[in-house]
Design a protein around this motif. Structure first.
Motif, PDB file in Angstrom:
ATOM      1  N   VAL A  33       0.872  -1.177   0.000  1.00  0.00           N
ATOM      2  CA  VAL A  33       0.000   0.000   0.000  1.00  0.00           C
ATOM      3  C   VAL A  33       0.909   1.226   0.000  1.00  0.00           C
ATOM      4  O   VAL A  33       1.772   1.350   0.870  1.00  0.00           O
ATOM      5  CB  VAL A  33      -0.864   0.027   1.284  1.00  0.00           C
ATOM      6  CG1 VAL A  33      -1.787   1.240   1.269  1.00  0.00           C
ATOM      7  CG2 VAL A  33      -1.665  -1.253   1.430  1.00  0.00           C
ATOM      8  N   ASP A  34       0.718   2.112  -0.963  1.00  0.00           N
ATOM      9  CA  ASP A  34       1.561   3.317  -0.978  1.00  0.00           C
ATOM     10  C   ASP A  34       0.714   4.541  -1.284  1.00  0.00           C
ATOM     11  O   ASP A  34      -0.154   4.506  -2.153  1.00  0.00           O
ATOM     12  CB  ASP A  34       2.698   3.183  -2.001  1.00  0.00           C
ATOM     13  CG  ASP A  34       3.846   4.126  -1.670  1.00  0.00           C
ATOM     14  OD1 ASP A  34       4.957   3.630  -1.398  1.00  0.00           O
ATOM     15  OD2 ASP A  34       3.625   5.370  -1.667  1.00  0.00           O
ATOM     16  N   LYS A  35       1.021   5.611  -0.568  1.00  0.00           N
ATOM     17  CA  LYS A  35       0.234   6.837  -0.786  1.00  0.00           C
ATOM     18  C   LYS A  35       0.670   7.583  -2.040  1.00  0.00           C
ATOM     19  O   LYS A  35      -0.021   8.475  -2.506  1.00  0.00           O
ATOM     20  CB  LYS A  35       0.295   7.736   0.441  1.00  0.00           C
ATOM     21  CG  LYS A  35       1.645   8.233   0.839  1.00  0.00           C
ATOM     22  CD  LYS A  35       1.527   8.845   2.233  1.00  0.00           C
ATOM     23  CE  LYS A  35       2.834   9.236   2.817  1.00  0.00           C
ATOM     24  NZ  LYS A  35       3.101  10.642   2.813  1.00  0.00           N
ATOM     25  N   ASN A  36       1.801   7.196  -2.586  1.00  0.00           N
ATOM     26  CA  ASN A  36       2.260   7.795  -3.835  1.00  0.00           C
ATOM     27  C   ASN A  36       1.580   7.120  -5.033  1.00  0.00           C
ATOM     28  O   ASN A  36       0.982   6.055  -4.891  1.00  0.00           O
ATOM     29  CB  ASN A  36       3.783   7.657  -3.948  1.00  0.00           C
ATOM     30  CG  ASN A  36       4.497   8.758  -3.178  1.00  0.00           C
ATOM     31  OD1 ASN A  36       4.010   9.881  -3.112  1.00  0.00           O
ATOM     32  ND2 ASN A  36       5.624   8.430  -2.593  1.00  0.00           N
ATOM     33  N   PRO A  37       1.724   7.711  -6.240  1.00  0.00           N
ATOM     34  CA  PRO A  37       0.995   7.156  -7.389  1.00  0.00           C
ATOM     35  C   PRO A  37       1.640   5.930  -8.042  1.00  0.00           C
ATOM     36  O   PRO A  37       1.022   5.312  -8.909  1.00  0.00           O
ATOM     37  CB  PRO A  37       0.961   8.320  -8.392  1.00  0.00           C
ATOM     38  CG  PRO A  37       2.039   9.235  -7.979  1.00  0.00           C
ATOM     39  CD  PRO A  37       2.270   9.051  -6.519  1.00  0.00           C
ATOM     40  N   ALA A  38       2.863   5.576  -7.657  1.00  0.00           N
ATOM     41  CA  ALA A  38       3.531   4.430  -8.305  1.00  0.00           C
ATOM     42  C   ALA A  38       4.677   3.973  -7.415  1.00  0.00           C
ATOM     43  O   ALA A  38       5.005   4.640  -6.422  1.00  0.00           O
ATOM     44  CB  ALA A  38       4.063   4.831  -9.679  1.00  0.00           C
ATOM     45  N   VAL A  39       5.293   2.858  -7.762  1.00  0.00           N
ATOM     46  CA  VAL A  39       6.419   2.369  -6.955  1.00  0.00           C
ATOM     47  C   VAL A  39       7.621   3.318  -7.063  1.00  0.00           C
ATOM     48  O   VAL A  39       7.818   3.976  -8.083  1.00  0.00           O
ATOM     49  CB  VAL A  39       6.899   0.946  -7.381  1.00  0.00           C
ATOM     50  CG1 VAL A  39       5.930  -0.120  -6.948  1.00  0.00           C
ATOM     51  CG2 VAL A  39       7.216   0.869  -8.846  1.00  0.00           C
ATOM     52  N   GLY A  40       8.404   3.357  -5.994  1.00  0.00           N
ATOM     53  CA  GLY A  40       9.690   4.070  -6.025  1.00  0.00           C
ATOM     54  C   GLY A  40       9.571   5.577  -6.073  1.00  0.00           C
ATOM     55  O   GLY A  40      10.514   6.257  -6.461  1.00  0.00           O
ATOM     56  N   TYR A  41       8.406   6.141  -5.689  1.00  0.00           N
ATOM     57  CA  TYR A  41       8.224   7.593  -5.750  1.00  0.00           C
ATOM     58  C   TYR A  41       8.621   8.290  -4.452  1.00  0.00           C
ATOM     59  O   TYR A  41       8.610   9.514  -4.376  1.00  0.00           O
ATOM     60  CB  TYR A  41       6.762   7.931  -6.074  1.00  0.00           C
ATOM     61  CG  TYR A  41       6.507   8.161  -7.543  1.00  0.00           C
ATOM     62  CD1 TYR A  41       6.857   7.191  -8.471  1.00  0.00           C
ATOM     63  CD2 TYR A  41       5.923   9.327  -8.000  1.00  0.00           C
ATOM     64  CE1 TYR A  41       6.628   7.390  -9.813  1.00  0.00           C
ATOM     65  CE2 TYR A  41       5.685   9.537  -9.351  1.00  0.00           C
ATOM     66  CZ  TYR A  41       6.042   8.566 -10.252  1.00  0.00           C
ATOM     67  OH  TYR A  41       5.816   8.766 -11.583  1.00  0.00           O
ATOM     68  N   GLY A  42       8.925   7.526  -3.405  1.00  0.00           N
ATOM     69  CA  GLY A  42       9.330   8.128  -2.133  1.00  0.00           C
ATOM     70  C   GLY A  42      10.808   8.448  -2.159  1.00  0.00           C
ATOM     71  O   GLY A  42      11.344   8.878  -3.195  1.00  0.00           O
ATOM     72  N   SER A  43      11.513   8.204  -1.064  1.00  0.00           N
ATOM     73  CA  SER A  43      12.925   8.587  -1.032  1.00  0.00           C
ATOM     74  C   SER A  43      13.737   7.806  -2.061  1.00  0.00           C
ATOM     75  O   SER A  43      14.774   8.274  -2.533  1.00  0.00           O
ATOM     76  CB  SER A  43      13.505   8.425   0.378  1.00  0.00           C
ATOM     77  OG  SER A  43      13.480   7.101   0.808  1.00  0.00           O
ATOM     78  N   THR A  44      13.226   6.633  -2.468  1.00  0.00           N
ATOM     79  CA  THR A  44      13.937   5.855  -3.496  1.00  0.00           C
ATOM     80  C   THR A  44      14.148   6.674  -4.766  1.00  0.00           C
ATOM     81  O   THR A  44      15.202   6.575  -5.407  1.00  0.00           O
ATOM     82  CB  THR A  44      13.137   4.564  -3.807  1.00  0.00           C
ATOM     83  OG1 THR A  44      13.099   3.757  -2.626  1.00  0.00           O
ATOM     84  CG2 THR A  44      13.741   3.788  -4.955  1.00  0.00           C
ATOM     85  N   SER A  45      13.153   7.500  -5.126  1.00  0.00           N
ATOM     86  CA  SER A  45      13.257   8.246  -6.389  1.00  0.00           C
ATOM     87  C   SER A  45      14.409   9.248  -6.347  1.00  0.00           C
ATOM     88  O   SER A  45      14.937   9.636  -7.384  1.00  0.00           O
ATOM     89  CB  SER A  45      11.957   8.978  -6.682  1.00  0.00           C
ATOM     90  OG  SER A  45      11.741   9.968  -5.696  1.00  0.00           O
ATOM     91  N   SER A  46      14.799   9.681  -5.152  1.00  0.00           N
ATOM     92  CA  SER A  46      15.872  10.684  -5.038  1.00  0.00           C
ATOM     93  C   SER A  46      17.234  10.046  -4.799  1.00  0.00           C
ATOM     94  O   SER A  46      18.234  10.736  -4.688  1.00  0.00           O
ATOM     95  CB  SER A  46      15.588  11.602  -3.847  1.00  0.00           C
ATOM     96  OG  SER A  46      14.332  12.179  -3.966  1.00  0.00           O
ATOM     97  N   SER A  47      17.249   8.728  -4.702  1.00  0.00           N
ATOM     98  CA  SER A  47      18.488   8.053  -4.322  1.00  0.00           C
ATOM     99  C   SER A  47      19.577   8.247  -5.370  1.00  0.00           C
ATOM    100  O   SER A  47      19.295   8.246  -6.573  1.00  0.00           O
ATOM    101  CB  SER A  47      18.208   6.555  -4.150  1.00  0.00           C
ATOM    102  OG  SER A  47      19.354   5.903  -3.671  1.00  0.00           O
ATOM    103  N   CYS A  48      20.805   8.385  -4.914  1.00  0.00           N
ATOM    104  CA  CYS A  48      21.935   8.414  -5.860  1.00  0.00           C
ATOM    105  C   CYS A  48      22.256   6.997  -6.315  1.00  0.00           C
ATOM    106  O   CYS A  48      23.030   6.812  -7.249  1.00  0.00           O
ATOM    107  CB  CYS A  48      23.157   9.058  -5.225  1.00  0.00           C
ATOM    108  SG  CYS A  48      22.918  10.803  -4.899  1.00  0.00           S
ATOM    109  N   ALA A  49      21.678   6.004  -5.621  1.00  0.00           N
ATOM    110  CA  ALA A  49      21.794   4.596  -6.033  1.00  0.00           C
ATOM    111  C   ALA A  49      23.252   4.157  -6.206  1.00  0.00           C
ATOM    112  O   ALA A  49      23.593   3.406  -7.123  1.00  0.00           O
ATOM    113  CB  ALA A  49      20.978   4.344  -7.293  1.00  0.00           C
ATOM    114  N   ILE A  50      24.089   4.659  -5.312  1.00  0.00           N
ATOM    115  CA  ILE A  50      25.503   4.273  -5.332  1.00  0.00           C
ATOM    116  C   ILE A  50      25.631   2.909  -4.660  1.00  0.00           C
ATOM    117  O   ILE A  50      25.053   2.664  -3.598  1.00  0.00           O
ATOM    118  CB  ILE A  50      26.364   5.324  -4.587  1.00  0.00           C
ATOM    119  CG1 ILE A  50      26.387   6.636  -5.388  1.00  0.00           C
ATOM    120  CG2 ILE A  50      27.784   4.803  -4.339  1.00  0.00           C
ATOM    121  CD1 ILE A  50      27.000   7.814  -4.642  1.00  0.00           C
TER     122      ILE A  50
END
Ligand SMILES: Cc1cc2nc3c(=O)[nH]c(=O)nc-3n(C[C@H](O)[C@H](O)[C@H](O)COP(=O)(O)OP(=O)(O)OC[C@H]3O[C@@H](n4cnc5c(N)ncnc54)[C@H](O)[C@@H]3O)c2cc1C
Length: 435
Positions: A33-50
């Motif tokens: 369950v996520d309050k955002n419209p799609a997966v990965g829209y929370g802090s994941t979307s801002s991650s530098c993914a290093i």
């Protein structure tokens, strides 16, 4: 009518979605369950993914090195018949600079030797060879731009660095989450979006589901808090806020994106850098750009946030501080008049290491406190959570018998008490995003 699932996962970031994948593979009927419209829209979307392997303890480094194997072999983990394009992971290598403040990284080689992770000591000349555009001067201690002595060298040369060849970044953290979602759905996982969890239901002293803000009730015997920077708020809904030794709190972060110095293909040739000498971390970005974050130098005040739903999303002067610090290292860096970047939240634990654990409320679990450094560990965080959930639900007391988790690729056995909500604070922590 009330819908029934085995497990409700609150949050569909990279970790929440990966937990769905691991539980669904084990046969659990899951709902994210996520309050955002799609997966990965929370802090994941801002991650530098290093993806890098150095942490303050052998166990944390082992987890990250095991994680590297997943990103390097993503297709094997996820499968290759997805609708979405697979992410790409690039080994750029990473440089971790030696400073007096980090005790010349004396703790790092024994840890890397223990876990079998390759590394190379580089003196200043070798660092220059690897990254020809750098300014070799030493600047520590890190200062504010307006401080006396800012950008004035404190020594002729950096002390050198440790270079990690098995290190790099994922090109798109949100797409990575989409990849995992599709893989999870192949095993029956379900997702709902634009849906805010407003209550955690309980019956017979256990979590028994959630109630959404629109009043819809959904039942499940297992509820998992993977709400990122909202972890504290969700714990409060479960009535367990403050019941843990290790606490989590949201912290505001800014990451700058600007063009790399002219004449150097930083996108193709640049390594990841963690530079305690000037207080920044950086990585290549498409369009020959450089992403620049902060490693929380002692002179900076930490930007704690009381409520993850209320923070200033505008870039502040902090971003220019990070750029100016980075400019000490690259004399060719052009300082733009208007800066591009992102503002996001970390979910920081007291020792900047995550909590992957049960809670005091039976049936309610937590994968929280990821402290700006757990994107890389998402596949393993998910496997660890699935192991803990399976164990607890079979009646084993995880607090009394936390057990172990075996990291297959590097043949390392991890004590799960490392991630306990009631552990002692890790005194070896850098107390920064480096973990
Ligand atoms: C700027 C930045 C840079 C980073 N760089 C790196 C890096 O280079 N390497 C690395 O390893 N890690 C990095 N990280 C950390 C990493 O991105 C996070 O640890 C990871 O993305 C956390 O994933 P998550 O699934 O736990 O949380 P999130 O992605 O935050 O997902 C939580 C989700 O929960 C949802 N939610 C919250 N409350 C509710 C509710 N009440 N009801 C319904 N839904 C709710 C939110 O909408 C959100 O989508 C960085 C993080 C940031 C912010």
């Amino acid at each position: 009518m009330t819908k029934q699932f085995d497990a409700i996962i609150i949050g569909a970031g990279i970790i929440g979605t990966s937990i769905a994948y691991e539980l669904a593979k084990k046969g659990y009927k899951t709902l994210n369950v996520d309050k955002n419209p799609a997966v990965g829209y929370g802090s994941t979307s801002s991650s530098c993914a290093i993806i890098r392997t150095y942490y303050s303890t052998a166990d944390a480094s082992a987890l990250a090195y095991e994680g590297w194997h997943y990103w390097s072999n993503w297709r094997d983990y996820i499968g290759d018949d997805l609708e979405s394009q697979l992410i790409s992971y690039r080994d750029t290598g990473s440089l971790l600079y030696k400073t007096e403040g980090n005790r010349m990284l004396a703790n790092v080689p024994p840890i890397m030797d223990a876990i079998g992770c390759p590394y190379q000591h580089m003196d200043a000349a070798q660092v220059k060879q690897r990254l020809p555009i750098i300014d070799m001067h030493r600047y520590e201690p890190v200062k504010h731009v307006e401080d006396d002595g800012f950008a004035e060298p404190t020594g002729p040369e950096i002390y050198g660095a440790i270079y990690f060849p098995k290190s790099g970044y994922v090109n798109d953290p949100q797409l990575a989450t989409q990849n995992v979602k599709e893989a999870a759905m192949r095993h029956g996982a379900e997702f709902i979006f634009n849906a805010t969890v407003a209550e955690i239901s309980q019956s017979n002293g256990r979590a028994s589901g959630v109630v959404l803000a629109d009043g819809q009730a959904i039942s499940a015997g297992i509820v998992v808090n993977v709400a990122g920077p909202h972890s504290g708020k969700v714990n409060a809904l479960a009535g367990i806020g403050g019941n843990t030794t290790i606490k989590t709190r949201p912290m505001r972060q800014e990451v700058a994106s600007l063009k790399a110095p002219d004449g150097y293909d930083y996108e193709k040739d640049g390594p990841i850098c963690a530079d305690d000498d000037v207080g920044t971390y950086s990585r290549p970005e498409s369009g020959n750009h450089m992403l620049i974050g902060t490693v929380q130098p002692p002179c900076d005040e930490l930007d704690w946030i009381d409520d993850a739903d209320e923070f200033d999303g505008n870039i502040s002067e902090q971003i220019m501080t990070q750029i100016m610090r980075q400019a000490q290292r690259y004399s060719g860096l052009q300082i733009p008049s208007s800066v591009n970047g992102i503002v996001a939240l970390y979910d920081v634990s007291d020792d900047w290491n995550p909590i992957y654990d049960k809670s005091d409320l039976p049936g309610f679990y937590m994968a929280i406190g990821t402290s700006g450094n757990q994107f890389k560990n998402a596949p393993l965080a998910a496997k660890i959570m699935a192991t803990i959930i399976e164990k607890c639900e079979s009646g084993i007391d995880h607090d009394k018998d936390p057990g172990e988790f075996h990291l297959e690729n590097i043949n390392w056995t991890l004590p799960l008490k490392t991630f306990s909500r009631n552990r002692q604070i890790n005194a070896d922590s850098s107390f920064s995003v480096l973990g």
